[in-house]
Design an enzyme around this catalytic site. Structure first.
Site, PDB file in Angstrom:
ATOM      1  N   ARG A  35      47.068  26.607 -18.699  1.00  0.00           N
ATOM      2  CA  ARG A  35      47.561  25.845 -17.536  1.00  0.00           C
ATOM      3  C   ARG A  35      48.940  26.342 -17.106  1.00  0.00           C
ATOM      4  NH1 ARG A  35      45.200  19.935 -19.238  1.00  0.00           N
ATOM      5  NH2 ARG A  35      43.244  20.223 -18.152  1.00  0.00           N
ATOM      6  N   LYS A 197      26.046  11.288 -19.789  1.00  0.00           N
ATOM      7  CA  LYS A 197      25.605  10.044 -19.145  1.00  0.00           C
ATOM      8  C   LYS A 197      25.270  10.165 -17.666  1.00  0.00           C
ATOM      9  CE  LYS A 197      28.077   6.724 -21.971  1.00  0.00           C
ATOM     10  NZ  LYS A 197      29.291   5.897 -21.954  1.00  0.00           N
TER      11      LYS A 197
HETATM   12  P1  AMP Z   1      30.165  15.017 -20.127  1.00  0.00           P
HETATM   13  O1  AMP Z   1      31.561  14.781 -20.573  1.00  0.00           O
HETATM   14  O2  AMP Z   1      29.509  13.857 -19.465  1.00  0.00           O
HETATM   15  O3  AMP Z   1      30.007  16.299 -19.320  1.00  0.00           O
HETATM   16  O4  AMP Z   1      29.318  15.178 -21.458  1.00  0.00           O
HETATM   17  C1  AMP Z   1      29.525  16.219 -22.336  1.00  0.00           C
HETATM   18  C2  AMP Z   1      28.997  15.826 -23.669  1.00  0.00           C
HETATM   19  O5  AMP Z   1      27.606  15.535 -23.568  1.00  0.00           O
HETATM   20  C3  AMP Z   1      29.111  16.922 -24.692  1.00  0.00           C
HETATM   21  O6  AMP Z   1      30.022  16.508 -25.666  1.00  0.00           O
HETATM   22  C4  AMP Z   1      27.711  17.075 -25.244  1.00  0.00           C
HETATM   23  O7  AMP Z   1      27.675  17.189 -26.642  1.00  0.00           O
HETATM   24  C5  AMP Z   1      27.029  15.803 -24.804  1.00  0.00           C
HETATM   25  N1  AMP Z   1      25.569  15.977 -24.690  1.00  0.00           N
HETATM   26  C6  AMP Z   1      24.924  16.912 -24.005  1.00  0.00           C
HETATM   27  N2  AMP Z   1      23.597  16.791 -24.177  1.00  0.00           N
HETATM   28  C7  AMP Z   1      23.385  15.752 -24.994  1.00  0.00           C
HETATM   29  C8  AMP Z   1      22.226  15.144 -25.547  1.00  0.00           C
HETATM   30  N3  AMP Z   1      20.996  15.603 -25.268  1.00  0.00           N
HETATM   31  N4  AMP Z   1      22.388  14.084 -26.358  1.00  0.00           N
HETATM   32  C9  AMP Z   1      23.624  13.620 -26.638  1.00  0.00           C
HETATM   33  N5  AMP Z   1      24.768  14.154 -26.150  1.00  0.00           N
HETATM   34  C10 AMP Z   1      24.653  15.217 -25.327  1.00  0.00           C
END
Ligand code: AMP
Length: 395
Positions: A35, A197
């Protein structure tokens, strides 16, 4: 867009809002200076013009109180090393001492002010605080894309106190790249949305229905869609209260002719652990006690085909639990597919903390068109929101 390029800073003091929110280890050493490096072109342009630079930033989340762990003083030595300039430090950003240092700051020097978030007025967007901060400079420069979605004192409120204001190079590059996707993208335009999510990504998916031709959905969020379509998802991530939203998104996509691609198969595991027993299963026939932790080989093949034929690609969110080596293959293969498409002439933008981290981890940073530094800011941009940090300068 008005940028620092259009201003001659000779004998002028620039107050630059940078994003120096760098990670520090337990010894308070910087573990990743990207950064700081990203802000260098703007700082150098101003100093080379014969101007002086006052830098303002936040570091961590100190919640309006002084906390040594979040002090900007930990950055001073490294800043003088990478800029090869004299760096002054003010242990408070608006007290008389800080004002006195900036008022006598020699041209060619840098003044780094203490963490803005040691004052709660920063995040509350306090006008008097912003006015006082504004006294540090003649020209206001915003080069902090990472906080452009916040209406804080230093990112938006402050701009009203300057006749001369503009974007830094980093911010301009971020906005230009994001605009390439929003305004007349070359088609087909494929958006890849992943992560944990549905609830975090609803707004972006809804807005992407207006602009994308294909939306690939992977990661944990894919299973709520699968369940909404009547599938069995075992113990996979599931948000019951989002089932209706998923149905609405699928119906809306159908109406608009946007193709939604969900993973036909998954790598399933009997527990959330790198050492779990695992196998491959259709994503809508996951057995009781098993959970989908990555997209499967047929999904990789299908997603890669879509990406291969794309001319514009946006990627936000990993395809699986890429932090664990047993479930990284989906995310890695999609990074490879995005790199291949880029090589064949597509424009690809990667944004959001986890997708940028994944692309970096698998060594594809230089094989895609652009990796954004903005997580939340980029997400909000693609949700169709006006970012206060941009609006404050564009007026
Ligand atoms: P986000 O911050 O919403 O982009 O989510 C990222 C996180 O989602 C990462 O830490 C991944 O490990 C988790 N993730 C991705 N796929 C899965 C899954 N199938 N089940 C549980 N966690 C997941």
């Amino acid at each position: 867009m008005k940028t620092v390029e259009s201003i001659n800073f000779k004998d002028k003091k620039a107050l630059i809002r940078v994003d120096f929110n760098v990670p520090l280890n337990d010894h308070l050493e910087i573990t990743d200076d990207s950064r700081m490096m990203a802000a260098l072109p703007t700082i150098e342009k101003i100093l080379n013009d014969g101007g002086a630079v006052v830098l303002i930033s936040h570091l961590g989340r100190p919640k309006g109180e002084h906390a040594d762990r979040f002090s900007m003083k930990h950055l001073v030595e490294h800043l003088s090393k990478i800029t090869k300039r004299t760096v002054h430090f003010a242990p408070d950003c608006i007290d008389d001492n800080a004002m006195s240092i900036s008022s006598t700051l020699p041209m060619g020097d840098i003044l780094l002010l203490e963490n803005l978030r040691f004052h709660s007025e920063e995040t509350s967007g306090d006008v008097a605080f912003a006015k006082r901060l504004a006294e540090h400079g003649d020209v206001y420069v915003n080069d902090a894309f990472g906080t452009a979605h916040r209406a804080h004192a230093s990112t938006s409120v402050i701009a009203q106190f300057f006749d001369e204001k503009c974007f830094g190079y980093l911010m301009a590059k971020e906005v230009e790249n994001a605009q390439k996707l929003m305004k007349n993208p070359e088609r087909p335009f494929t958006a890849i949305v992943g992560g944990a999510k549905v609830s975090d990504k609803i707004l972006i998916i809804q807005n992407l229905l207006n602009i994308a031709d294909h939306i690939i959905i992977g990661g944990g969020m894919a299973y709520t869609f699968k369940k909404a379509m009547g599938g069995d998802i075992g113990n996979s991530l599931f948000e019951e209260e989002r089932v209706d939203t998923c149905k609405e998104i699928l119906a809306e996509a159908d109406k608009r002719g946007v193709q939604i691609h969900l993973p036909v198969d998954s790598v399933v595991a009997d527990q959330f652990s790198n050492d779990a027993s695992s196998s491959t299963s259709d994503s809508d026939q996951i057995g009781a006690g098993w959970m989908g932790l990555d997209i499967g080989p047929r999904a990789i093949e299908e997603f890669s085909e879509v990406l291969n034929a794309s001319k514009t690609i946006l990627w936000n969110g990993p395809m699986g639990v890429f932090e664990m080596s047993s479930f990284e293959n989906g995310t890695k293969s999609i990074a490879q597919a995005v790199a291949n498409a880029t090589k064949a002439g597509a424009f690809s933008l990667i944004g959001g903390g986890d997708s940028s981290a994944a692309v970096k981890k698998f060594g594809y940073t230089n094989s895609v068109s652009y990796v954004s530094t903005g997580g939340g800011a980029l997400l909000e941009y693609f949700e169709g929101k006006i970012l206060p940090g941009i609006a404050a300068i564009e007026g």
